[in-house]
Design a protein around this motif. Structure first.
Motif, PDB file in Angstrom:
ATOM      1  N   SER A   1       1.395  -1.128   4.180  1.00 46.61           N
ATOM      2  CA  SER A   1       0.951  -2.493   4.496  1.00 46.61           C
ATOM      3  C   SER A   1       1.216  -3.393   3.286  1.00 46.61           C
ATOM      4  CB  SER A   1      -0.529  -2.520   4.882  1.00 46.61           C
ATOM      5  OG  SER A   1      -1.342  -2.362   3.735  1.00 46.61           O
TER       6      SER A   1
ATOM      7  N   CYS B   1      -4.904   0.402   0.873  1.00 49.64           N
ATOM      8  CA  CYS B   1      -5.642  -0.511   1.742  1.00 49.64           C
ATOM      9  C   CYS B   1      -6.674   0.308   2.522  1.00 49.64           C
ATOM     10  CB  CYS B   1      -4.697  -1.304   2.630  1.00 49.64           C
ATOM     11  SG  CYS B   1      -3.975  -0.377   4.005  1.00 49.64           S
TER      12      CYS B   1
ATOM     13  N   CYS C   1       0.858  -1.198   0.000  1.00 47.94           N
ATOM     14  CA  CYS C   1       0.000   0.000   0.000  1.00 47.94           C
ATOM     15  C   CYS C   1       0.891   1.244   0.000  1.00 47.94           C
ATOM     16  CB  CYS C   1      -0.904  -0.005   1.234  1.00 47.94           C
ATOM     17  SG  CYS C   1      -1.813   1.538   1.435  1.00 47.94           S
TER      18      CYS C   1
ATOM     19  N   CYS D   1       0.231   3.594   3.356  1.00 48.56           N
ATOM     20  CA  CYS D   1       0.692   3.248   4.714  1.00 48.56           C
ATOM     21  C   CYS D   1       1.823   2.227   4.731  1.00 48.56           C
ATOM     22  CB  CYS D   1      -0.473   2.744   5.568  1.00 48.56           C
ATOM     23  SG  CYS D   1      -0.989   1.060   5.172  1.00 48.56           S
TER      24      CYS D   1
ATOM     25  N   CYS E   1      -6.449   1.916   5.062  1.00 46.26           N
ATOM     26  CA  CYS E   1      -5.918   3.131   5.700  1.00 46.26           C
ATOM     27  C   CYS E   1      -6.441   4.389   5.028  1.00 46.26           C
ATOM     28  CB  CYS E   1      -4.390   3.120   5.679  1.00 46.26           C
ATOM     29  SG  CYS E   1      -3.687   3.345   4.030  1.00 46.26           S
TER      30      CYS E   1
HETATM   31 ZN   LIG Z   1      -2.601   1.383   3.579  1.00 48.45          ZN
END
Ligand SMILES: [Zn+2]
Length: 287
Positions: free
Chosen positions: A97, A126, A92, A95, A128
């Protein structure tokens, strides 16, 4: 967080084709805004997506059509479907991830409908990104969410894990890896506070530590054997971190952030003491 390549699509051309598609409900209303939208796209790129600089020229009716075309893209906007399908499995960029999962907007489509179908405003992300809702800027002028297509600093190593009270369940936090004098410090710090800190990253890091503590090779393959010195462990961890950067195409994915935390001197010393105990069975728990 990750810097990703700018999408290669011809958005101005796609918008023109879309506006001429008489089979769509948006025909002929989009025809009146072709010039405005095309120049807004050019302005967006010139301003590198800066939220306070981007203009917002379309009316409610056009906004509704554009949001509708984003939700169910007609064939003229095949790039949206292609972008959705091609990035789900990647880190991602917002963030860091390990999976993006969806396609989302940098400038939210409600506040900035002109860019609802603009490829340079569409970022894989994602959960986030929906958690940040409409957040784009902070109280001070330099505080803003970073743009995965335009902010080169996303390619630098920006954050690491911080482990304190070392043991089977340490205290886990995040630490910025840039100096206060970094030219984009305010933006990076704001992005980390608004998006990364609100993600599941700390839980992920705690979970990785728990696996490392139980069976080190689960997290760092080369730790299936004992190590003799802190220098040896340092080299293993640096190699691991560099391989993770390479694999995930950036330095701010959650796995690199974890290993960067292990590389802090107090953690290296703590781990070395456990991995070098005489007679230790290789890959046994660190407790
Ligand atoms: Zn994310």
């Amino acid at each position: 967080m990750n810097k990703i390549p700018l999408p290669p699509y011809d958005d101005a051309g796609a918008f023109l084709t879309l506006s001429n598609n008489h089979l769509l409900a948006s025909y002929p209303q989009l025809q009146a805004v072709v010039g405005t939208v095309q120049s807004s796209y050019a302005h967006y790129v010139a301003a590198r997506g800066a939220p306070l600089l981007v203009l917002q020229p379309v009316g409610d009716n056009v906004a509704k059509f554009l949001k509708g075309h984003y939700s169910s893209p007609p064939t003229d906007l095949a790039h949206i479907t292609e972008m959705r399908e091609s990035s789900e499995h990647l880190v991602c960029p917002m963030c860091g991830s390990m999976h993006s999962g969806t396609l989302d907007h940098y400038l939210p489509k409600n506040g900035f409908p002109t860019f609802a179908i603009f490829s340079k405003n569409l970022v894989p992300a994602c959960k986030c990104n929906s958690k940040r809702k409409e957040t784009l800027t902070g109280a001070s002028p330099n505080e803003r969410v970073l743009h995965p297509y335009f902010d080169e600093c996303l390619g630098e190593r920006l954050v690491r894990a911080q482990f304190d009270d070392l043991g089977d369940v340490p205290r886990v936090s995040l630490s910025l890896m840039i100096p206060n004098t970094h030219p984009h410090h305010s933006a990076i710090s704001f992005h980390v506070r608004s998006i990364v800190q609100r993600s599941a990253l700390r839980k992920y890091l705690a979970d990785r530590w728990s696996s490392l503590f139980r069976k080190p090779s689960l997290v760092v393959r080369a730790l299936g054997k004992n190590v003799a010195t802190a220098a040896e462990l340092d080299e293993i961890l640096e190699n691991e971190r560099d391989a993770l950067d390479d694999l995930h195409r950036g330095k701010n994915n959650w796995n690199s952030i974890f290993v960067s935390g292990l590389l802090q001197p107090p953690v290296v010393i703590w781990l070395t003491a456990r991995l070098s105990v005489p007679g230790r069975e290789p890959d046994s728990p660190l407790g």
